[in-house]
Design an enzyme around this catalytic site. Structure first.
Site, PDB file in Angstrom:
ATOM      1  N   PRO A  94       0.788  -1.230   0.000  1.00 60.85           N
ATOM      2  CA  PRO A  94       0.000   0.000   0.000  1.00 60.85           C
ATOM      3  C   PRO A  94       0.821   1.282   0.000  1.00 60.85           C
ATOM      4  CG  PRO A  94      -0.150  -1.117   2.124  1.00 60.85           C
ATOM      5  CD  PRO A  94       0.508  -2.064   1.175  1.00 60.85           C
ATOM      6  N   ASN A  95       0.340   2.217  -0.792  1.00 61.67           N
ATOM      7  CA  ASN A  95       0.893   3.585  -0.888  1.00 61.67           C
ATOM      8  C   ASN A  95       2.212   3.684  -1.636  1.00 61.67           C
ATOM      9  OD1 ASN A  95      -1.248   4.837   0.701  1.00 61.67           O
ATOM     10  ND2 ASN A  95      -0.391   3.681   2.406  1.00 61.67           N
TER      11      ASN A  95
ATOM     12  N   ARG B 268       4.074  11.134  -1.814  1.00 56.45           N
ATOM     13  CA  ARG B 268       3.994  10.895  -0.364  1.00 56.45           C
ATOM     14  C   ARG B 268       5.340  11.206   0.310  1.00 56.45           C
ATOM     15  NH1 ARG B 268       4.628   4.477   1.128  1.00 56.45           N
ATOM     16  NH2 ARG B 268       4.007   5.304   3.145  1.00 56.45           N
TER      17      ARG B 268
ATOM     18  N   TYR C 260      10.692   9.234   1.510  1.00 56.40           N
ATOM     19  CA  TYR C 260      10.694   8.227   0.439  1.00 56.40           C
ATOM     20  C   TYR C 260      11.315   8.717  -0.876  1.00 56.40           C
ATOM     21  CZ  TYR C 260       7.582   5.898   3.696  1.00 56.40           C
ATOM     22  OH  TYR C 260       7.040   5.311   4.819  1.00 56.40           O
TER      23      TYR C 260
ATOM     24  N   ASN D 288       8.254  -5.285  -1.081  1.00 54.41           N
ATOM     25  CA  ASN D 288       8.082  -4.205  -0.122  1.00 54.41           C
ATOM     26  C   ASN D 288       6.622  -4.234   0.337  1.00 54.41           C
ATOM     27  OD1 ASN D 288       7.864  -1.931   1.394  1.00 54.41           O
ATOM     28  ND2 ASN D 288       8.824  -0.550  -0.087  1.00 54.41           N
TER      29      ASN D 288
ATOM     30  N   ALA E  79       3.199  -0.795   4.746  1.00 50.90           N
ATOM     31  CA  ALA E  79       2.638  -0.807   6.105  1.00 50.90           C
ATOM     32  C   ALA E  79       2.258  -2.217   6.572  1.00 50.90           C
ATOM     33  CB  ALA E  79       1.427   0.113   6.175  1.00 50.90           C
TER      34      ALA E  79
ATOM     35  N   HIS F 171       4.322  -4.472   9.070  1.00 45.43           N
ATOM     36  CA  HIS F 171       4.257  -4.358  10.526  1.00 45.43           C
ATOM     37  C   HIS F 171       2.990  -4.952  11.128  1.00 45.43           C
ATOM     38  CE1 HIS F 171       7.411  -1.661   9.323  1.00 45.43           C
ATOM     39  NE2 HIS F 171       6.557  -0.823   8.769  1.00 45.43           N
TER      40      HIS F 171
ATOM     41  N   ASP G 269       2.251 -15.888   6.269  1.00 42.16           N
ATOM     42  CA  ASP G 269       1.789 -17.250   5.976  1.00 42.16           C
ATOM     43  C   ASP G 269       1.801 -17.544   4.480  1.00 42.16           C
ATOM     44  OD1 ASP G 269       1.452 -17.745   8.651  1.00 42.16           O
ATOM     45  OD2 ASP G 269      -0.732 -17.562   8.645  1.00 42.16           O
TER      46      ASP G 269
ATOM     47  N   GLU H   3      12.999  -8.872   1.503  1.00 41.64           N
ATOM     48  CA  GLU H   3      12.180  -7.772   2.044  1.00 41.64           C
ATOM     49  C   GLU H   3      12.924  -6.460   1.773  1.00 41.64           C
ATOM     50  OE1 GLU H   3      11.996  -7.994   6.305  1.00 41.64           O
ATOM     51  OE2 GLU H   3      10.753  -6.191   6.492  1.00 41.64           O
TER      52      GLU H   3
ATOM     53  N   HIS I   7      12.758  -2.127   1.994  1.00 39.90           N
ATOM     54  CA  HIS I   7      12.128  -0.875   2.422  1.00 39.90           C
ATOM     55  C   HIS I   7      12.940   0.284   1.874  1.00 39.90           C
ATOM     56  CE1 HIS I   7       9.446  -3.078   4.973  1.00 39.90           C
ATOM     57  NE2 HIS I   7      10.488  -3.763   5.417  1.00 39.90           N
ATOM     58  N   ILE I   8      12.244   1.239   1.327  1.00 38.78           N
ATOM     59  CA  ILE I   8      12.907   2.420   0.755  1.00 38.78           C
ATOM     60  C   ILE I   8      13.577   3.221   1.867  1.00 38.78           C
ATOM     61  CG2 ILE I   8      12.436   4.619  -0.436  1.00 38.78           C
ATOM     62  CD1 ILE I   8      10.088   2.984  -1.845  1.00 38.78           C
ATOM     63  N   SER I   9      12.841   3.433   2.954  1.00 40.14           N
ATOM     64  CA  SER I   9      13.377   4.175   4.100  1.00 40.14           C
ATOM     65  C   SER I   9      14.088   3.205   5.051  1.00 40.14           C
ATOM     66  CB  SER I   9      12.237   4.887   4.835  1.00 40.14           C
ATOM     67  OG  SER I   9      11.367   3.931   5.421  1.00 40.14           O
TER      68      SER I   9
ATOM     69  N   ARG J   7      13.231   4.524  12.497  1.00 36.13           N
ATOM     70  CA  ARG J   7      11.946   5.235  12.541  1.00 36.13           C
ATOM     71  C   ARG J   7      11.124   4.820  13.780  1.00 36.13           C
ATOM     72  NH1 ARG J   7       9.185   5.165   6.855  1.00 36.13           N
ATOM     73  NH2 ARG J   7       7.950   6.802   7.905  1.00 36.13           N
TER      74      ARG J   7
ATOM     75  N   ARG K  30       7.407   0.503  13.571  1.00 39.44           N
ATOM     76  CA  ARG K  30       8.041   0.025  12.328  1.00 39.44           C
ATOM     77  C   ARG K  30       9.197  -0.935  12.601  1.00 39.44           C
ATOM     78  NH1 ARG K  30       5.644   3.537   8.406  1.00 39.44           N
ATOM     79  NH2 ARG K  30       5.219   5.540   9.383  1.00 39.44           N
TER      80      ARG K  30
HETATM   81  C1  DQA Z   1       8.174   1.281   3.798  1.00 39.57           C
HETATM   82  C2  DQA Z   1       8.266   1.502   5.299  1.00 39.57           C
HETATM   83  C3  DQA Z   1       6.948   1.194   5.974  1.00 39.57           C
HETATM   84  O1  DQA Z   1       7.049   1.376   7.374  1.00 39.57           O
HETATM   85  C4  DQA Z   1       5.866   2.120   5.440  1.00 39.57           C
HETATM   86  O2  DQA Z   1       4.621   1.800   6.008  1.00 39.57           O
HETATM   87  C5  DQA Z   1       5.798   2.149   3.956  1.00 39.57           C
HETATM   88  C6  DQA Z   1       7.036   2.068   3.177  1.00 39.57           C
HETATM   89  C7  DQA Z   1       9.463   1.703   3.053  1.00 39.57           C
HETATM   90  O3  DQA Z   1       9.584   1.347   1.897  1.00 39.57           O
HETATM   91  O4  DQA Z   1      10.301   2.401   3.628  1.00 39.57           O
HETATM   92  O5  DQA Z   1       4.737   2.340   3.386  1.00 39.57           O
HETATM   93  O6  DQA Z   1       7.991  -0.096   3.556  1.00 39.57           O
END
Ligand code: DQA
Length: 146
Positions: free
Chosen positions: A9-10, A17, A22, A73, A76, A79, A86, A97, A99-101, A106, A110
């Site tokens: 998501p997002n 955003r 990001y 990725n 959200a 977490h 599963d 896995e 994550h951009i950030s 953080r 997270r």
């Molecule tokens: C994220 C980090 C997550 O905590 C956050 O909810 C995201 C992006 C990242 O790519 O840094 O939506 O996965």
């Protein structure tokens, strides 16, 4: 080798955003970057983004027997989602896995990753380059020339 680049998501809102966290590059740039890298490396790539947990579960299940590695990725859902954990455990596809950030620096919420237990590696805080690193890891460790 067939790689699935899966985003939660997002991630479609990249560039809009929270650019301070990001970055300014958008989702299209992410797609172009990984597609170009796949071409360079001679691997097949599939891209999928969804804001819906069940869609991501479906996509992971559909990857079974077709996909050799997943760059994931979960955003959200990282977490919160036992369902994604599963699903990854069900298909046993090597998954990185991403994550951009840098989630480790953080908020407390997270710091928990449900999916991590089913992943072979985690890359966090390297921006969009982290996706390319993840592809490299999968190619080197699970590709045809491994
Ligand atoms: C994220 C980090 C997550 O905590 C956050 O909810 C995201 C992006 C990242 O790519 O840094 O939506 O996965």
């Amino acid at each position: 080798m067939n790689i699935l680049v899966l985003n939660g998501p997002n991630i479609n809102m990249l560039g809009i955003r929270e650019p301070g966290i990001y970055g300014k590059e958008d989702y299209n740039f992410l797609c172009e970057t990984v597609t170009n890298y796949a071409k360079e490396k001679g691997v097949n790539i599939e891209l999928y983004q969804s804001n819906h947990e069940g869609d991501l579960v479906d996509k992971i299940q559909q990857a079974c027997g077709k996909i050799d590695g997943i760059v994931f990725n979960p955003a959200a859902y990282t977490h919160t989602s036992v369902a994604l954990l599963d699903a990854l455990k069900s298909v046993s596809i090597p998954t990185v896995e991403v994550h951009i950030s840098d989630v480790s620096k953080r908020e407390d919420f997270r710091q928990v990753s449900y999916v991590r237990a089913a992943c072979v590696k985690t890359i966090s805080g390297h921006g969009i380059a982290g996706y390319v690193e993840a592809m490299d890891f999968l190619i080197e460790n699970y590709g045809e020339n491994k």
